[in-house]
Design a protein around this motif. Structure first.
Motif, PDB file in Angstrom:
ATOM      1  N   ARG A  66      -3.261  -0.562  12.320  1.00 15.64           N
ATOM      2  CA  ARG A  66      -4.603  -0.503  11.744  1.00 15.64           C
ATOM      3  C   ARG A  66      -4.851  -1.738  10.875  1.00 15.64           C
ATOM      4  NH1 ARG A  66      -8.661  -0.534   9.465  1.00 15.64           N
ATOM      5  NH2 ARG A  66     -10.238   1.050   9.030  1.00 15.64           N
TER       6      ARG A  66
ATOM      7  N   VAL B  90      -5.798   0.752  -4.786  1.00 12.15           N
ATOM      8  CA  VAL B  90      -5.583   0.284  -3.420  1.00 12.15           C
ATOM      9  C   VAL B  90      -6.781  -0.544  -2.948  1.00 12.15           C
ATOM     10  CG1 VAL B  90      -5.227   1.013  -1.031  1.00 12.15           C
ATOM     11  CG2 VAL B  90      -4.004   2.144  -2.863  1.00 12.15           C
TER      12      VAL B  90
ATOM     13  N   HIS C 134      -3.674   7.080   3.031  1.00 12.64           N
ATOM     14  CA  HIS C 134      -3.498   5.678   3.416  1.00 12.64           C
ATOM     15  C   HIS C 134      -4.600   5.258   4.397  1.00 12.64           C
ATOM     16  CE1 HIS C 134      -0.177   2.440   3.853  1.00 12.64           C
ATOM     17  NE2 HIS C 134      -1.374   1.903   3.889  1.00 12.64           N
ATOM     18  N   LEU C 135      -4.844   6.088   5.389  1.00 13.85           N
ATOM     19  CA  LEU C 135      -5.898   5.778   6.363  1.00 13.85           C
ATOM     20  C   LEU C 135      -7.259   5.674   5.680  1.00 13.85           C
ATOM     21  CD1 LEU C 135      -4.877   8.034   9.363  1.00 13.85           C
ATOM     22  CD2 LEU C 135      -5.356   5.584   9.500  1.00 13.85           C
ATOM     23  N   PHE C 136      -7.495   6.566   4.743  1.00 16.24           N
ATOM     24  CA  PHE C 136      -8.778   6.581   4.052  1.00 16.24           C
ATOM     25  C   PHE C 136      -8.970   5.302   3.235  1.00 16.24           C
ATOM     26  CE2 PHE C 136     -11.340   7.780   0.285  1.00 16.24           C
ATOM     27  CZ  PHE C 136     -12.524   8.056   0.949  1.00 16.24           C
TER      28      PHE C 136
ATOM     29  N   LEU D  68      -0.443   2.822  11.006  1.00 21.07           N
ATOM     30  CA  LEU D  68      -1.069   2.173   9.855  1.00 21.07           C
ATOM     31  C   LEU D  68      -0.896   0.659   9.929  1.00 21.07           C
ATOM     32  CD1 LEU D  68      -0.237   4.787   7.158  1.00 21.07           C
ATOM     33  CD2 LEU D  68      -2.481   3.741   7.506  1.00 21.07           C
TER      34      LEU D  68
ATOM     35  N   THR E  83      -7.937   4.434  13.666  1.00 15.15           N
ATOM     36  CA  THR E  83      -8.130   5.447  12.623  1.00 15.15           C
ATOM     37  C   THR E  83      -8.143   6.824  13.268  1.00 15.15           C
ATOM     38  OG1 THR E  83      -9.421   3.879  11.362  1.00 15.15           O
ATOM     39  CG2 THR E  83      -9.638   6.197  10.747  1.00 15.15           C
TER      40      THR E  83
ATOM     41  N   VAL F 173      -5.534   9.808  12.573  1.00 17.81           N
ATOM     42  CA  VAL F 173      -5.917  11.145  12.106  1.00 17.81           C
ATOM     43  C   VAL F 173      -5.425  12.201  13.096  1.00 17.81           C
ATOM     44  CG1 VAL F 173      -7.865  12.673  11.623  1.00 17.81           C
ATOM     45  CG2 VAL F 173      -7.892  10.315  10.797  1.00 17.81           C
TER      46      VAL F 173
ATOM     47  N   ASN G 154       0.827  -1.217   0.000  1.00 15.96           N
ATOM     48  CA  ASN G 154       0.000   0.000   0.000  1.00 15.96           C
ATOM     49  C   ASN G 154       0.855   1.258   0.000  1.00 15.96           C
ATOM     50  OD1 ASN G 154      -2.482  -1.196  -0.066  1.00 15.96           O
ATOM     51  ND2 ASN G 154      -2.706  -1.275   2.148  1.00 15.96           N
TER      52      ASN G 154
ATOM     53  N   ILE H  30       0.909   4.219  -2.836  1.00 19.50           N
ATOM     54  CA  ILE H  30       0.618   5.630  -2.536  1.00 19.50           C
ATOM     55  C   ILE H  30       1.815   6.512  -2.900  1.00 19.50           C
ATOM     56  CG2 ILE H  30       0.155   7.231  -0.620  1.00 19.50           C
ATOM     57  CD1 ILE H  30      -1.613   4.963   0.545  1.00 19.50           C
TER      58      ILE H  30
ATOM     59  N   LEU I 210      -2.971  10.406   5.465  1.00 19.93           N
ATOM     60  CA  LEU I 210      -4.443  10.463   5.499  1.00 19.93           C
ATOM     61  C   LEU I 210      -5.043   9.665   4.343  1.00 19.93           C
ATOM     62  CD1 LEU I 210      -5.023  14.174   6.570  1.00 19.93           C
ATOM     63  CD2 LEU I 210      -5.300  12.115   7.953  1.00 19.93           C
TER      64      LEU I 210
ATOM     65  N   THR J 283      -1.600  12.452  12.853  1.00 15.44           N
ATOM     66  CA  THR J 283      -1.196  13.037  11.577  1.00 15.44           C
ATOM     67  C   THR J 283      -1.485  14.524  11.549  1.00 15.44           C
ATOM     68  OG1 THR J 283      -1.814  10.963  10.578  1.00 15.44           O
ATOM     69  CG2 THR J 283      -1.424  12.781   9.090  1.00 15.44           C
TER      70      THR J 283
END
Ligand SMILES: [Zn+2]
Lengths: 285, 658
Positions: free
Chosen positions: A267, A90, B650-652, A264, A235, A239, A28, A32, B648, A242
Motif C-alpha cells: 500500500r 502518524v 494502520h490502513l486507516f 501495508l 486498501t 480490509v 508507522n 502504532i 485496520l 484483515t
C-alpha cells in the motif's frame, strides 16, 4: 504515450526507493505498536482465566466487546484519546516522510541513502505541511458540500422526494471522487515542484500544482485515477484479509501479521508509485 | 340480564352499521365502546373536522354519574402540558406547530347539550395546564347495563413535530386524534377497591389503555392521497372536487389510527387468513421483501406459541424520512416500522422494529393491559417475544446483527441494556410509566422485564413458558389483564406442569425480579486440582516409632474443586459444567441459595475448566465474564482482535496520508 512513460518511470523510481518504503512502514508500525501493545496486554489481563473470549472464536460476537466496554471505560477512553493522538502523529509522520520520498524519487539512481532521506524529510517538512494542510482543507470542504449536504437537505426539507435526494447524493459521490483526484494531483505536483525547487515557496508550489494539473489534465487525471485505483484495491484487499482471516493459533496470528504487513508495505509502495509517476510527469514538463 | 340484552342489541346494531359488512364472524370482546366517525382532512390547515357518535356501556354494578375521555392531542397545546413538562421543549413557535382538540358540540342521545358541563381534570399530577383528560358530569347517571350515547363534533389540529402523531408537509400520521373514552374499571380488577374511571393524562413516557371497540370511520381527503388504517377497507369513492371518501371498519381493537400521504407505495401480501398491506416511501423497494418476511415470521411465531391472530387484515407503514417521528409505534392492526434505503441485509434493525411493533397486536392489542400503569406488561413481555422471534428466525446468536465476521443476538442486546445500566437498582418493575425514576423507564420496562422473562424461560423451560402464554391468552385475551394476572397464570401453569420442581409456583422468582431490585451474579472463584497422597507418617513397629509410607494408589488420583460464589442478591437454580483433562465433562446443579458452594470431584482426571450456566439460561446474570474459568486460557482470540485492530488502524492512517 506520456502516461505509459509515467507509469513505468513511476514503478522504476519507487522500486529504487524500496529501502525508504520499508523505513516508512517500520516507523508507522512502531508508532502504532506504542498504543496497541499496552492495550493488548490490558485486554489479555482483563480476560484472565475466563472463557468469555470464546465469544471471539470463528468470528466476533459483539456481545464480548459490548460487555467489556463499561468495565474498561477508563482504559477505553484512554485508548480512544491515544488513538486520536496516534492518528495525529502518524499523519504528521506521513507529511514528514513524504518529503523524503519525493526527494528520493527525483534521483535516477539507487544512491539515495537513508541519511539523505531523513535530511530531505526535515528540509521539506514545513512547506509540505502547508501544502498538505491546504489540500486537506479543500478535500474536507468538498466532502462537506458534496457528501454531507444531501443528508441535511433531507433532514430539513418538508416535501422533498426522498428517492430524488438519494439519486442526487449518489451522483454527488462520483463528483466528489473526481474532485478528490484533482486535489491530489494539485498536492502531488506542488510537492514534486517543492522537492526540486531551491527556494521552497509554498504558494508558488501550489500555483504550479494547479497549473500543471490543468495544463496536462488528461494525462495527469488518467494517471492518478490508475494510481489511486491501485491504492484503493490494496486498501480493500487489506480490509478483506484483515477481517476475513480467522487464525485460531499463535502460528496463525504470526501469519496474519506477516500478510497484513506485506499488504501495508504494498500500500505504501503504491502511494510512492503515485508520487513517482507525478515526479516523472513533472520532469517531463 | 338487562345488561345482557342491551349488549346483544348493541352488538347487532353496530355489527350491521355499514353495508352490513363485518370483519369478524363473532365478537371477540364485550365491545363496551364503539365509535362512528365522519372525518374530513384539511390538508392545508392540518386539521381534521369530525362528527362522532360514541357509545359506552356501563358494565359495572353501580350507576355512573360522569364520563371521562382522553383528548390526547391537547398534549401539544402548550409547552406546559404534562407531556412537555416531562420531555422538555414545546410544540414549536408557529401557530401551525401546535396540536389540540377543539370540541365544537357535545350532546347526549336525548339531545341535551353537555358542552357547558365539560371540565378538564388532572388525576395524575394536578397540572392545571394539562387538558388531556376531559370529564363530563351527566345530567342523569348511567344505570348498570345501560348505554351512553354521545354526539361530538370536534376539530383536531395535528402537531408539526411528529411524536407518534402529527404531520410534516403533506405526510400525515393521525393517531390519538379523537375524544376517546377512558376505561371504567370495576371493583376487584387488578385489586381495585371501588369502581371508577381509569383515565390518565398523556405523559411523555406513557402509552395508552382502552376498551376493545368497534370503529366505523369515514375519512374525506384529497383524492391524490394514499391512505391506510387499522380498519378493514370497506369502500373508497371519488367525490368530485378532487376529493374522495374512504370507509373503514374495525372490530375489537383498542385504538384507531390512520395515515395519509400522496407518495406512499403499496405492497400487498397474505399470510394464511391475513391480508397484509405495507405502505412505504418511494425508493425503499429494497426493504419491502424483508419487511414482509419479518411480519410473516412474527405472525407465524406468535400464532403458534401464544394464540391466533384473529383479524383478517393488517396494515403496516414504513414512514418516509420526513415522518420519522411516526416510526416504531403500534395500534394493533396498523403499526409503523422504521427503516432506511440501503440498510444492509445483515443489520436487522428494520426487521426488529417490525417484529416488535407487530407483537403489540398481542401484548396490548389482544391482551389489553394498562400501559400507563404497568408498562412492563406490554413492553417487557413484547420485547421478550421480540428477542425470541429475532433470534429464532435470524440465527440463534445473530438476531440483530448477522455478518459473516461479527454478530449480535437480540437477547444479548436487551441483556446488555439492562446489566450495563447504572440505574438498574433504582426501582423494581411496579411504577407507573411516568413514575420510573432517573430516566429508567425504557431500560426497566423494556429491557429488564424482557431479561427476567428470558430468565424465567430458562428456569421453567421453553415448552412450559409457551404454555404459560397460551393460558394467559386463553384467559385474558380481549380483556384487561394486570401484571398480577400474568404472575397468577404463571404460578398455576408451573404448579400443574412442574409440580416436582416448583410445587409452590414461581412467586420466589417474581419477588426477586418483577418486585425486586437486586442483581443476579454468580462467579467461579477458583479451580483447584490436588494430587492425592499415599500415607506417609510415623507408625509403631517392633523397633519403635518409624516413618513409613503405605502405597494406596491415592497418589494416582486428583482431588479437585470448583469454588462457586453468589455475588448478587438474586438466588436462582443453576447448572455448572465442568471439563476434565481426559476429555470428559460433568454437569452439576446448584440451588444457588448459599453465598458459596464448592463442587468436589475425585478421580483420575484434573479439571481444566468450568462454566456456570453453560446454556445461558440465566440471562439476567450481570457479569458473564466471571461465569467461567479455565486453567489453560486461550489468548489467541483477544490477541487476534487486537492484531486486526492494529492492521485496520494502520490502513486507516494510510488513507489519511495523501
Ligand atoms: Zn413496544
Amino acid at each position: 504515450m506520456k502516461i505509459i512513460k509515467a507509469i513505468t518511470s513511476g514503478f522504476q523510481r519507487s522500486a529504487r526507493a524500496s529501502k525508504q518504503i520499508l523505513v516508512v512502514w517500520l516507523i508507522n508500525t512502531l508508532a502504532i505498536s506504542l498504543l496497541i501493545v499496552p492495550f493488548r496486554n490490558l485486554l489479555v489481563n482483563e480476560a484472565g482465566n475466563s472463557m468469555a473470549p470464546d465469544l471471539l472464536k470463528g468470528g466476533t460476537d459483539l456481545a464480548y466487546w459490548l460487555d467489556l466496554m463499561p468495565e474498561l471505560s477508563g482504559p477505553f477512553t484512554g485508548f480512544m484519546i491515544g488513538l486520536l493522538a496516534l492518528i495525529g502523529v502518524v499523519w504528521l509522520l506521513g507529511v514528514f516522510l513524504s518529503g523524503g520520498l519525493f526527494d528520493t524519487l527525483r534521483a535516477n539512481s539507487c544512491g539515495v541513502t537513508i541519511g539523505d532521506f531523513f535530511k530531505a524529510s526535515a528540509q521539506l517538512f514545513f512547506p509540505y505541511l502547508w501544502v498538505t494542510l491546504m489540500v486537506t482543507g479543500l478535500i474536507i470542504i468538498s466532502a462537506l458540500l458534496l457528501l454531507a449536504a444531501p443528508a441535511f437537505i433531507l433532514q430539513g426539507g418538508g416535501s422533498l422526494n426522498e428517492e430524488l435526494v438519494m439519486k442526487i447524493s449518489e451522483i454527488l459521490r462520483y463528483v466528489f471522487m473526481a474532485v478528490l483526484l484533482i486535489w491530489l494531483l494539485v498536492a502531488d505536483y506542488a510537492r514534486a515542484w517543492l522537492a526540486a525547487a531551491d527556494k521552497k515557496r509554498v504558494f508558488r508550489a501550489l500555483g504550479y500544482g494547479f497549473r500543471a494539473t490543468f495544463t496536462t489534465f488528461f494525462t495527469s487525471f488518467l494517471f492518478i485515477l490508475f494510481a489511486v485505483a491501485l491504492q484503493a484495491l490494496l486498501t480493500w484487499g487489506g480490509v478483506t484479509l484483515t477481517s476475513g482471516f480467522q487464525p485460531e493459533t499463535g502460528g496463525g496470528l504470526f501469519l496474519l501479521f506477516l500478510l497484513t504487513s506485506v499488504l501495508l508495505i504494498l500500500r505504501i509502495f503504491m502511494r510512492t508509485f503515485r508520487y513517482g509517476g507525478i515526479t516523472s510527469l513533472y520532469t517531463m514538463g | 340480564m338487562i345488561y345482557r340484552i342491551s349488549l346483544i342489541v348493541i352488538v347487532i346494531i353496530w355489527s350491521s352499521c355499514i353495508n352490513g359488512q363485518v370483519v369478524l364472524d363473532e365478537p371477540l370482546s364485550s365491545r363496551l365502546t364503539a365509535y362512528n366517525i365522519d372525518a374530513r382532512l384539511n390538508a392545508d390547515a392540518k386539521t381534521i373536522h369530525a362528527s362522532m357518535e360514541a357509545m359506552w356501556v356501563n358494565d359495572s354494578p353501580g350507576e355512573v354519574p360522569d364520563v371521562q375521555m382522553h383528548l390526547y392531542l391537547n398534549a401539544f397545546r402548550s409547552n406546559k402540558s404534562t407531556f412537555y413538562l416531562s420531555s422538555g421543549g414545546g410544540p414549536g413557535l408557529r401557530e401551525i406547530d401546535y396540536g389540540y382538540v377543539d370540541i365544537l358540540s357535545l350532546s347526549d342521545s336525548r339531545g341535551e347539550d353537555l358542552i357547558g358541563r365539560m371540565e378538564y381534570i388532572q388525576p395524575d399530577d394536578g397540572n392545571e395546564h394539562d387538558m388531556t383528560v376531559l370529564r363530563v358530569p351527566l345530567s342523569e347517571p348511567v344505570q348498570p347495563g345501560d348505554t351512553l350515547w354521545l354526539n361530538i363534533e370536534f376539530v383536531s389540529k395535528l402537531p408539526s413535530t411528529i411524536r407518534r402523531t402529527g404531520f410534516t408537509g403533506n405526510f400525515f400520521f393521525v393517531a390519538q386524534w379523537f375524544p376517546k373514552f377512558g376505561v371504567y374499571e370495576n371493583r376487584g380488577m387488578g385489586g381495585l377497591e371501588t369502581d371508577g374511571w381509569n383515565c390518565h393524562q398523556f405523559h411523555n413516557n406513557s402509552e395508552f389503555y382502552a376498551n376493545h371497540s368497534v370503529y366505523n370511520v369515514n375519512v374525506t381527503l384529497p383524492a391524490e392521497y394514499v391512505a391506510g388504517s387499522g380498519g378493514m377497507l370497506i369502500d373508497e369513492q371519488e367525490m368530485g372536487d378532487s376529493l374522495k371518501v374512504i370507509s373503514w371498519r374495525a372490530e375489537d381493537i383498542v385504538d384507531f389510527a390512520w395515515t395519509a400521504w400522496p407518495d406512499y407505495q403499496v405492497a400487498d401480501d397474505t399470510w394464511e387468513h391475513v391480508a397484509i398491506r405495507f405502505l412505504y416511501p418511494p425508493g425503499r423497494e429494497d426493504q419491502v421483501e424483508r419487511q414482509m418476511q419479518a411480519v410473516k415470521n412474527a405472525l407465524e411465531y406468535l400464532d403458534e406459541r401464544v394464540g391466533p391472530y384473529p383479524w383478517p387484515h393488517l396494515t403496516f407503514v414504513d414512514p418516509p424520512a420526513i415522518g420519522g417521528g411516526a416510526g416504531g409505534m403500534e395500534y394493533t392492526t396498523i403499526f409503523t416500522s422504521s427503516s432506511m434505503t440501503g440498510i444492509p441485509e445483515w443489520i436487522h434493525m428494520p426487521e426488529m422494529v417490525t417484529v416488535h411493533e407487530f407483537g403489540h397486536a398481542y401484548f396490548m392489542g389482544i391482551l389489553a393491559s394498562n400501559e400507563f400503569e404497568e408498562p412492563w406488561v406490554d413492553e417487557g413481555i413484547n420485547t421478550y417475544w421480540e428477542t425470541r422471534i429475532m433470534d429464532h428466525y435470524w440465527g440463534p446468536d445473530k438476531g440483530l446483527v448477522n455478518h459473516p465476521l461479527f454478530w449480535l443476538s437480540d437477547k444479548m442486546m436487551q441483556r446488555l441494556r439492562y446489566v450495563k445500566s447504572p440505574m438498574r437498582f433504582v426501582t423494581d418493575n411496579t411504577p407507573s410509566s411516568w413514575e420510573y425514576p432517573h430516566g429508567s423507564y425504557g431500560m426497566m420496562s423494556y429491557a429488564k422485564a424482557a431479561v427476567w422473562l428470558n430468565t424465567l424461560e430458562g428456569i421453567i423451560g421453553t415448552p412450559v413458558m409457551d404454555e404459560v402464554f397460551r393460558e394467559y391468552y386463553r384467559r385474558w385475551g380481549f380483556s384487561h389483564p394486570t401484571g398480577r394476572d400474568f404472575v397468577d397464570v404463571t404460578n398455576e401453569v408451573v404448579k400443574r406442569l412442574l409440580a416436582n420442581s416448583f410445587p409452590d409456583g414461581m412467586d420466589w422468582f417474581f419477588d426477586q425480579t418483577l418486585y425486586g431490585t437486586g442483581d443476579c451474579d454468580y462467579r467461579i472463584a477458583g479451580i483447584t486440582n490436588h494430587k492425592g497422597r499415599s500415607f506417609r507418617g510415623v507408625m509403631q513397629s517392633d523397633s519403635g516409632m518409624v516413618v513409613q509410607e503405605v502405597k494406596d494408589k491415592a497418589d494416582t488420583l486428583y482431588y479437585s474443586t470448583v469454588r462457586l460464589e453468589r455475588m448478587g442478591e438474586v438466588m436462582v437454580p443453576l447448572e455448572i459444567m465442568v471439563w476434565f483433562d481426559d476429555g470428559t465433562t460433568v454437569t452439576r446443579e446448584w440451588d444457588g441459595k448459599s453465598r458459596y458452594s464448592d463442587l468436589e470431584f475425585h478421580g483420575a482426571a484434573k479439571i481444566t475448566s468450568a462454566r456456570i450456566d453453560p446454556e445461558m439460561k440465566i440471562l439476567m446474570d450481570t457479569d458473564i465474564s466471571n461465569n467461567s474459568m479455565t486453567t489453560e486460557p486461550d489468548h489467541v482470540p483477544v490477541r487476534r482482535s487486537v492484531r486486526k485492530m492494529a492492521a485496520l488502524i494502520h490502513l486507516f492512517t494510510q488513507l489519511l496520508t495523501i
